[in-house]
Design a protein around this motif. Sequence first.
Motif, PDB file in Angstrom:
ATOM      1  N   THR A 124       6.571   8.666   4.514  1.00  0.00           N
ATOM      2  CA  THR A 124       6.400   7.323   4.002  1.00  0.00           C
ATOM      3  C   THR A 124       7.681   6.462   3.541  1.00  0.00           C
ATOM      4  O   THR A 124       7.793   5.223   3.843  1.00  0.00           O
ATOM      5  CB  THR A 124       5.534   7.414   2.657  1.00  0.00           C
ATOM      6  OG1 THR A 124       4.306   7.893   3.095  1.00  0.00           O
ATOM      7  CG2 THR A 124       5.091   6.046   2.314  1.00  0.00           C
ATOM      8  N   ALA A 125       8.719   7.135   3.228  1.00  0.00           N
ATOM      9  CA  ALA A 125      10.028   6.780   2.966  1.00  0.00           C
ATOM     10  C   ALA A 125      10.529   6.346   4.363  1.00  0.00           C
ATOM     11  O   ALA A 125      11.193   5.252   4.331  1.00  0.00           O
ATOM     12  CB  ALA A 125      10.888   7.871   2.427  1.00  0.00           C
ATOM     13  N   TYR A 126      10.648   7.103   5.274  1.00  0.00           N
ATOM     14  CA  TYR A 126      11.083   6.807   6.617  1.00  0.00           C
ATOM     15  C   TYR A 126      10.379   5.293   7.157  1.00  0.00           C
ATOM     16  O   TYR A 126      10.894   4.578   7.604  1.00  0.00           O
ATOM     17  CB  TYR A 126      10.699   7.891   7.418  1.00  0.00           C
ATOM     18  CG  TYR A 126      11.604   8.839   7.743  1.00  0.00           C
ATOM     19  CD1 TYR A 126      13.153   8.862   7.271  1.00  0.00           C
ATOM     20  CD2 TYR A 126      11.345  10.271   7.946  1.00  0.00           C
ATOM     21  CE1 TYR A 126      13.784  10.131   7.234  1.00  0.00           C
ATOM     22  CE2 TYR A 126      12.193  11.320   8.097  1.00  0.00           C
ATOM     23  CZ  TYR A 126      13.513  11.131   7.684  1.00  0.00           C
ATOM     24  OH  TYR A 126      14.353  12.271   7.786  1.00  0.00           O
ATOM     25  N   ALA A 127       9.000   5.401   6.924  1.00  0.00           N
ATOM     26  CA  ALA A 127       8.414   4.232   7.556  1.00  0.00           C
ATOM     27  C   ALA A 127       8.594   2.913   6.680  1.00  0.00           C
ATOM     28  O   ALA A 127       9.011   2.004   7.292  1.00  0.00           O
ATOM     29  CB  ALA A 127       6.963   4.339   7.277  1.00  0.00           C
ATOM     30  N   LEU A 128       8.897   3.086   5.451  1.00  0.00           N
ATOM     31  CA  LEU A 128       9.426   1.972   4.708  1.00  0.00           C
ATOM     32  C   LEU A 128      10.638   1.442   4.749  1.00  0.00           C
ATOM     33  O   LEU A 128      11.166   0.229   5.174  1.00  0.00           O
ATOM     34  CB  LEU A 128       9.349   2.320   3.089  1.00  0.00           C
ATOM     35  CG  LEU A 128       7.930   2.142   2.362  1.00  0.00           C
ATOM     36  CD1 LEU A 128       7.862   2.755   1.159  1.00  0.00           C
ATOM     37  CD2 LEU A 128       7.246   0.535   2.496  1.00  0.00           C
ATOM     38  N   ARG A 155       0.854  -1.336  -0.147  1.00  0.00           N
ATOM     39  CA  ARG A 155      -0.088   0.119   0.019  1.00  0.00           C
ATOM     40  C   ARG A 155       0.817   1.230  -0.085  1.00  0.00           C
ATOM     41  O   ARG A 155       0.574   2.219  -0.613  1.00  0.00           O
ATOM     42  CB  ARG A 155      -1.037  -0.250   1.374  1.00  0.00           C
ATOM     43  CG  ARG A 155      -2.073  -0.974   1.166  1.00  0.00           C
ATOM     44  CD  ARG A 155      -3.120  -1.125   2.346  1.00  0.00           C
ATOM     45  NE  ARG A 155      -3.395   0.504   2.633  1.00  0.00           N
ATOM     46  CZ  ARG A 155      -3.613   0.892   3.752  1.00  0.00           C
ATOM     47  NH1 ARG A 155      -2.917   0.313   5.074  1.00  0.00           N
ATOM     48  NH2 ARG A 155      -4.115   1.890   3.907  1.00  0.00           N
ATOM     49  N   ALA A 156       1.930   1.044   0.721  1.00  0.00           N
ATOM     50  CA  ALA A 156       2.763   2.416   0.858  1.00  0.00           C
ATOM     51  C   ALA A 156       3.560   2.481  -0.600  1.00  0.00           C
ATOM     52  O   ALA A 156       3.653   3.786  -1.030  1.00  0.00           O
ATOM     53  CB  ALA A 156       3.982   2.248   2.018  1.00  0.00           C
ATOM     54  N   ILE A 157       4.087   1.663  -1.257  1.00  0.00           N
ATOM     55  CA  ILE A 157       4.441   1.712  -2.519  1.00  0.00           C
ATOM     56  C   ILE A 157       3.681   2.056  -3.628  1.00  0.00           C
ATOM     57  O   ILE A 157       3.916   3.276  -4.109  1.00  0.00           O
ATOM     58  CB  ILE A 157       5.565   0.529  -2.801  1.00  0.00           C
ATOM     59  CG1 ILE A 157       6.600   0.586  -1.972  1.00  0.00           C
ATOM     60  CG2 ILE A 157       6.120   0.812  -4.197  1.00  0.00           C
ATOM     61  CD1 ILE A 157       7.473  -0.883  -2.190  1.00  0.00           C
ATOM     62  N   SER A 158       2.336   1.732  -3.423  1.00  0.00           N
ATOM     63  CA  SER A 158       1.432   2.046  -4.343  1.00  0.00           C
ATOM     64  C   SER A 158       1.111   3.574  -4.257  1.00  0.00           C
ATOM     65  O   SER A 158       0.840   4.323  -5.160  1.00  0.00           O
ATOM     66  CB  SER A 158       0.308   1.365  -4.119  1.00  0.00           C
ATOM     67  OG  SER A 158       0.447   0.001  -4.374  1.00  0.00           O
ATOM     68  N   TYR A 159       1.090   4.244  -2.915  1.00  0.00           N
ATOM     69  CA  TYR A 159       0.877   5.372  -2.750  1.00  0.00           C
ATOM     70  C   TYR A 159       2.078   6.330  -3.479  1.00  0.00           C
ATOM     71  O   TYR A 159       1.593   7.330  -4.004  1.00  0.00           O
ATOM     72  CB  TYR A 159       0.740   5.683  -1.151  1.00  0.00           C
ATOM     73  CG  TYR A 159       0.772   7.260  -1.025  1.00  0.00           C
ATOM     74  CD1 TYR A 159      -0.336   8.022  -1.255  1.00  0.00           C
ATOM     75  CD2 TYR A 159       2.119   7.785  -0.657  1.00  0.00           C
ATOM     76  CE1 TYR A 159      -0.105   9.327  -0.886  1.00  0.00           C
ATOM     77  CE2 TYR A 159       2.210   9.147  -0.419  1.00  0.00           C
ATOM     78  CZ  TYR A 159       1.054  10.151  -0.495  1.00  0.00           C
ATOM     79  OH  TYR A 159       1.199  11.321  -0.617  1.00  0.00           O
ATOM     80  N   LEU A 160       3.091   5.820  -3.235  1.00  0.00           N
ATOM     81  CA  LEU A 160       4.236   6.511  -3.692  1.00  0.00           C
ATOM     82  C   LEU A 160       4.397   6.675  -5.221  1.00  0.00           C
ATOM     83  O   LEU A 160       4.755   7.724  -5.673  1.00  0.00           O
ATOM     84  CB  LEU A 160       5.508   6.089  -3.145  1.00  0.00           C
ATOM     85  CG  LEU A 160       5.837   6.282  -1.616  1.00  0.00           C
ATOM     86  CD1 LEU A 160       6.974   5.362  -1.027  1.00  0.00           C
ATOM     87  CD2 LEU A 160       6.137   7.871  -1.344  1.00  0.00           C
ATOM     88  N   LYS A 201       0.731   8.650  -6.176  1.00  0.00           N
ATOM     89  CA  LYS A 201       0.353  10.056  -5.708  1.00  0.00           C
ATOM     90  C   LYS A 201       1.659  10.908  -5.113  1.00  0.00           C
ATOM     91  O   LYS A 201       1.634  12.078  -5.245  1.00  0.00           O
ATOM     92  CB  LYS A 201      -0.510   9.907  -4.596  1.00  0.00           C
ATOM     93  CG  LYS A 201      -1.898   9.321  -4.658  1.00  0.00           C
ATOM     94  CD  LYS A 201      -2.847   9.707  -3.613  1.00  0.00           C
ATOM     95  CE  LYS A 201      -4.221   8.941  -3.898  1.00  0.00           C
ATOM     96  NZ  LYS A 201      -5.134   8.526  -2.516  1.00  0.00           N
ATOM     97  N   GLY A 202       2.917  10.205  -5.103  1.00  0.00           N
ATOM     98  CA  GLY A 202       3.875  10.899  -4.695  1.00  0.00           C
ATOM     99  C   GLY A 202       5.059  11.134  -5.636  1.00  0.00           C
ATOM    100  O   GLY A 202       5.590  12.396  -5.541  1.00  0.00           O
ATOM    101  N   GLN A 203       5.202  10.451  -6.914  1.00  0.00           N
ATOM    102  CA  GLN A 203       6.126  10.920  -7.695  1.00  0.00           C
ATOM    103  C   GLN A 203       5.768  11.726  -8.813  1.00  0.00           C
ATOM    104  O   GLN A 203       4.748  11.707  -9.456  1.00  0.00           O
ATOM    105  CB  GLN A 203       6.551   9.451  -8.284  1.00  0.00           C
ATOM    106  CG  GLN A 203       7.948   9.654  -9.179  1.00  0.00           C
ATOM    107  CD  GLN A 203       8.463   8.162  -9.255  1.00  0.00           C
ATOM    108  OE1 GLN A 203       7.826   7.246  -9.651  1.00  0.00           O
ATOM    109  NE2 GLN A 203       9.722   8.285  -9.492  1.00  0.00           N
ATOM    110  N   ALA A 204       6.541  12.971  -9.118  1.00  0.00           N
ATOM    111  CA  ALA A 204       6.143  13.790 -10.087  1.00  0.00           C
ATOM    112  C   ALA A 204       6.470  13.240 -11.299  1.00  0.00           C
ATOM    113  O   ALA A 204       7.437  12.073 -11.426  1.00  0.00           O
ATOM    114  CB  ALA A 204       6.975  15.196  -9.698  1.00  0.00           C
ATOM    115  N   GLU A 205       6.358  13.737 -12.647  1.00  0.00           N
ATOM    116  CA  GLU A 205       6.635  13.381 -13.848  1.00  0.00           C
ATOM    117  C   GLU A 205       8.152  13.326 -14.200  1.00  0.00           C
ATOM    118  O   GLU A 205       8.634  12.517 -14.818  1.00  0.00           O
ATOM    119  CB  GLU A 205       5.973  14.274 -15.049  1.00  0.00           C
ATOM    120  CG  GLU A 205       4.484  14.249 -14.895  1.00  0.00           C
ATOM    121  CD  GLU A 205       3.684  14.936 -16.199  1.00  0.00           C
ATOM    122  OE1 GLU A 205       4.648  15.521 -16.997  1.00  0.00           O
ATOM    123  OE2 GLU A 205       2.670  14.928 -16.096  1.00  0.00           O
TER     124      GLU A 205
END
Length: 378
Positions: free
Chosen positions: A359-363, A42-47, A50-54
Motif C-alpha cells: 500500500t505504501a508502494y501504491a501511494l 481509502r488507502a491512508i484510512s486502511y494504514l 489496520k496497518g499501524q501498531a501502537e
Amino acid sequence: MRTSSYSVFLALVWMVCPTLHGAETSAPDAADYEQYEQMVTRAISYLTAKGQAEDGSFSSQAGPAVTALVATAALRHGRTSSDPLVVKALGYLDQFVQSDGGVYRTGSLYGNYETSIAIICYAAANADGRYNERLKRAEAYLKGLQWDEDQGKDPSDPAYGGAGYGKSKRPDLSNTQFFMDALQVLGNDENSEAIQRALIFVSRCQNLETEHNTTPFATKNPDGGFYYTPAAGGSSMAGVTPDGGLRSYGSMTYAGLKSMIYAGLGMDDPRVKAAVKWIEMHYDLKSNPGMGEAGLYYYYHTFAKALDAMQYDVFVDRQGVRHDWRAELRDELVRRQLPDGSWVNDADRWMEGDPSLVTAYALLTLAYCKPQPIVDGP
C-alpha cells in the motif's frame, strides 16, 4: 457527482493557466480527480486503522524501512509532520538513528537500504528544518558505504560506485537506485562525486556495450535493458540467456534509466536512448516485464519515478500507441485496490504479500500520477 475542493482547485488551475491551452494539451475531468482522491483516502484510512501498531510501526518485523515508506507516502499526499500517523511513525523511526549517522536496526545487513529510505522520509518531514543535522550525518554515513577507493575498489572494478546489502558483499542496482534517490532529495545533483561514481556502476548494469561498459555481459544480450548487478560474477533476477547473458527486466530498467537522468545524462546519450528503446518494446502495466507479477508494486513505483524524471506526459511504444501513463497507472491501481483500501500482491516475493509495504508502494506511485493537463509529447 459533486466535486471536492481539490477537484475544483485543479479545474480552476486548468482554466486560468493560458500556457496549458491549445491543441497539444488535454485536461482530465472531475471524475478523474474524484477517483484519485477516493483511492488515496481509502488507502491512508486502511494504514491508519489496520496497518499501524501502537508503537507507530508498520511491519516492524522488517525493521524501519516499511514504516519510513508509509510515512513518506502520507507526507507526499498532503499529510503534515503533525498528522497522527506521521507523528507516531517518525517517533518509531527515531529509535533506529545510530551513532554513526545511519538509520538502521542494530546488527542489520541493510544499512544502505534502511538509511536511504529513512533519509527520504525525514527530508519529506523537514519543512521546518528540524532534521537538518540528522540528514547531514545520514548523508555522510551513506556516502561512506559506497563501493569506491575507500572500500579498496578502483574504477575498473565492476563493483565500483555501487551500493548494496551487507550480506551479499557486493553492490546491486536496486540498492544503488535507493542510494541515488536519497542523495538526490538532499540536493546532490549531477555534479556530485558520489552520483558520478554511482553512474559508473549503473552503466555496467545495462545490456549495452559502450566505453562505459566493457563487462562480459554487455555483448551477450545487447537489448539496452538493465539487470541486477554485474559484480561478483553478475546476477539477474530474470535469469540468464543460453550463452550466459543476464536478462533485462522492467523494474531494473526503469531504475537504471532514472538513475542516469539523476546523473545528468540527456536524451541524446546512447545509454538513455537504448533504455528508452527497451521500454518502448516492453511497455506494460499488467506485469513487471521479465518477472511477471513478482515485484510488481516496486516496479510501479520505479516506473512512475522514471517517467516523471524523463518529463514524459505521453509515452509512445514500439507499435506507435500513445500512452497517458499516469492515467493508465491510476486505472490499474484502481482495479487492483482491495475493498478495505489496501493493495497486496499474490506473488509475495520481496515481501509483496505485506499489505502495509504494498500500500505504501501504491501511494508513492500515485504521488506521481495526480490528474493533470497533459502535453502530447515529452
